[in-house]
Design an enzyme around this catalytic site. Structure first.
Site, short mmCIF file in Angstrom:
data_model
loop_
_atom_site.label_atom_id
_atom_site.label_comp_id
_atom_site.label_asym_id
_atom_site.label_seq_id
_atom_site.Cartn_x
_atom_site.Cartn_y
_atom_site.Cartn_z
CG ASP A 106 20.50 -60.09 16.54
OD1 ASP A 106 21.55 -59.87 15.92
OD2 ASP A 106 20.12 -61.24 16.87
CG ASP A 208 24.16 -60.97 11.94
OD1 ASP A 208 23.86 -62.07 12.42
OD2 ASP A 208 24.21 -60.76 10.71
CD GLU A 267 26.81 -64.93 13.74
OE1 GLU A 267 26.42 -66.04 13.37
OE2 GLU A 267 26.50 -63.89 13.13
CG HIS A 329 18.87 -67.40 15.52
ND1 HIS A 329 19.81 -66.97 16.42
CD2 HIS A 329 19.17 -66.82 14.34
CE1 HIS A 329 20.66 -66.16 15.80
NE2 HIS A 329 20.28 -66.05 14.54
CG ASP A 330 22.04 -68.88 13.06
OD1 ASP A 330 21.01 -68.63 12.39
OD2 ASP A 330 22.87 -68.03 13.38
C1 GLC Z 1 24.02 -64.63 11.45
C2 GLC Z 1 22.66 -64.91 12.02
C3 GLC Z 1 21.90 -65.70 11.03
C4 GLC Z 1 21.73 -64.87 9.77
C5 GLC Z 1 23.10 -64.43 9.24
C6 GLC Z 1 22.96 -63.35 8.20
O1 GLC Z 1 24.76 -65.77 11.25
O2 GLC Z 1 22.78 -65.56 13.26
O3 GLC Z 1 20.66 -66.10 11.53
O4 GLC Z 1 21.08 -65.62 8.80
O5 GLC Z 1 23.90 -63.89 10.25
O6 GLC Z 1 22.65 -62.12 8.78
#
Ligand code: GLC
Ligand code: MG
Length: 543
Positions: A106, A208, A267, A329-330
């Site tokens: 990540d 991310d 993402e 995880h979100d």
């Molecule tokens: C992304 C991650 C999340 C995190 C956010 C800030 O959305 O998946 O878990 O809190 O970025 O980095």
């Protein structure tokens, strides 16, 4: 020579591991890299007795104060000491590669932790050489932020710094200041980070918030609109998905392409799936895979999922490749979100069959394969800053991050120490060890799906064609590659459903049952009509 058609990131299955929650080797209550090494046999030991994942994606393992589960990095070139050190990471990498498992890291490129030395310097004075590494601006007038942009989580995206009397920008939480990607030194530093890990041998990155790297240089105001939460009251025209962020993704692709066999999945945080697809470029010049949140947010409905898949199939660039996941995880865990009472287990099996047989790279989130539920975490035990602050709406993300339920032993076999988040009470009946022994378990269904997929090129990279004329509640499709034809039939409802068996061009319609949630695997079907049992998933191979 491995052609594009069968690159590992296309045909393989990715297993997402929340490092803190997977397995704790040193009894400090927090999962770690050694814990993953100890459990590689579970992930893939080369036999159908293991899950058979081709790659693991680790949530952030860089040094971090861990105020946001590691998405607040304080040193990109080192390993969080709570998870291990560089030697252990190299050992993990070697151990994975020895088994043919790829390792995806990540990478949080948009922001750092406010404790990162770069930010500490940047905020120290207006003329510090690192000042411009972050996005600093004067307020519109005393006490008023530079503009009305809001942070994803809450409130103004600008935080005032008393000492230097300017605001810094943070798209996410205030302890996650955004890097200023317009500064060439920042770009160079982040590209060096990427090269550092590629040189070390990691196989890929999960990027991310990749569409957040750049913000509009003029800080133009976003138009207002209606929405559920304050963040949605603005149309995010100027604070995300700027063309420069896509350009940066393309630059990252050029770097990654210097290293054979590596990949990037991103993402793209947006509510417009067009945006997510845009980050694939022409399918060869930007991200390899882009997350498709729409699919993960659908309700339990055959037509809904079909619609989501058809949209993506219809909007990908010609060389683009889909990617599907239901959990991460979100998000709330689907066993709970999509499940209903006594149907939860059967629905989880149908959902697994879908995710693992569609055309696209599937991502499985640790614990999904044993049906871990969305846990209720007492407020005082929460760790997620969102949960701590906003509970009960939203409840926060801790419920999807509870320790892996390995066994019915103390702390579900996750740790000898007190786990950082409470183990879900379901672990006594719902754990890996029990399901390992039960041929009918969800875990063994995942294993069979993954290993079957691994043997069938049509499932890995064949064409996708939805079957028309299916009864309500059924989603069915055919995957084809060369002579190989696989039909998947998913009954989303708790009633029997009959449908016509698909025919090939020659009129042939003889199929063998490859996989079924309702037994009969290996049997041949030579009828024109097939009846699916309530919530049955069926995978057929044309013979
Ligand atoms: C992304 C991650 C999340 C995190 C956010 C800030 O959305 O998946 O878990 O809190 O970025 O980095
Ligand atoms: Mg940014």
């Amino acid at each position: 020579m491995t052609g594009r058609g069968n690159a590992w990131w296309k045909k393989g299955v990715i297993y997402q591991i929340s490092v803190a929650s997977f397995s704790d080797s040193d009894a400090d209550g927090l999962g770690d890299l050694r814990g993953i090494i100890n459990n590689l046999d579970y992930i893939n030991d080369g036999t159908p007795h293991s899950l058979g994942a081709d790659a693991i994606w680790l949530t952030p393992i860089n040094a971090s104060p861990m105020l946001d589960f590691g998405y607040d990095v304080s040193d990109y070139l080192s390993i969080n000491p709570r998870f291990g050190n560089m030697e252990v990471f190299e050992e993990l990498l070697d151990a994975c590669h020895g088994r043919g498992i790829k390792v995806i890291m990540d990478m949080v490129l948009n922001h750092t932790s406010s404790e990162h030395p770069w930010f500490v310097e940047s905020r120290s004075s207006r003329d510090n050489p690192k000042r411009d590494w972050y996005v600093w601006r004067d307020g519109r007038s005393p006490g008023r932020p530079p503009n009305r942009w809001v942070a994803v989580v809450e409130g103004s995206a600008w935080q005032y710094d008393d000492d230097t009397r300017q605001f810094f920008y943070h798209a996410f939480l205030p302890f996650q200041p955004d890097l200023n990607w317009r500064n060439p030194e920042v770009r160079a530093a982040m590209f060096d980070v990427i090269r550092f890990w590629l040189d070390k041998g990691v196989d890929g990155f999960r990027l991310d918030l990749i569409n957040f790297l750049y913000e509009d240089v003029l800080l133009r105001e976003n138009p207002r609109r209606f929405g559920m939460r304050p963040y949605d009251w603005q149309e995010h025209l100027y604070d995300r998905s700027q063309p420069e962020s896509l350009e940066a993704a393309k630059e990252l692709r050029r770097i990654t392409d210097e290293y054979p066999g590596r990949m990037m999945m991103g993402e793209v945080y947006t509510d417009t799936p067009e945006d997510a697809v845009a980050y694939l470029g022409d399918g060869t010049d930007a991200l390899h895979l882009s997350f498709y949140l729409d699919f993960a947010q659908r309700k339990w409905n055959a037509g809904d999922f079909r619609e989501s898949v058809e949209w993506l199939e219809g909007h990908l660039p010609p060389a683009g490749w889909p990617c599907y996941y239901l959990n991460n995880h979100d998000l709330p865990r689907t066993y709970t979100r999509l499940g209903r009472g006594g149907d939860a287990e059967a629905r989880a099996k149908v959902a697994a069959a879908m995710t693992l047989t569609l055309r696209g790279t599937p991502i499985i989130y640790y614990g999904e394969e044993i049906g871990m539920p969305m846990s209720r975490i007492p407020r005082k035990m929460m760790d997620d800053p969102i949960g701590k602050k906003f509970w009960p709406i939203p409840v926060g993300r801790d419920g999807s991050r509870t320790p892996m339920q390995w066994s019915g032993e103390k702390n579900a076999g996750f740790s000898q120490g007190e786990p950082w988040l409470p183990v879900d009470s379901s672990y006594v009946e719902r754990n890996m060890a029990l399901q390992d022994r039960d041929p009918a378990s969800l875990l063994n269904w995942y294993r069979r799906l993954i290993w079957t997929r691994g043997k069938k090129p049509a499932l890995q990279c064949g064409n996708y064609r939805a079957l028309g004329g299916t009864p309500k509640g059924v989603y069915a499709y055919v995957r084809e590659r060369g002579e190989e034809r696989i039909a998947v039939m998913l009954n989303f409802v708790s009633r029997e459903r009959s449908l016509a068996v698909p025919r090939d061009e020659r009129g042939g319609s003889t199929w063998r049952i490859l996989l079924s949630t309702h037994g009969e695997e290996g049997a041949e079907i030579d009828a024109s009509l097939i009846t699916l049992q309530p919530l049955q998933a069926l995978v057929l191979e044309g013979i």
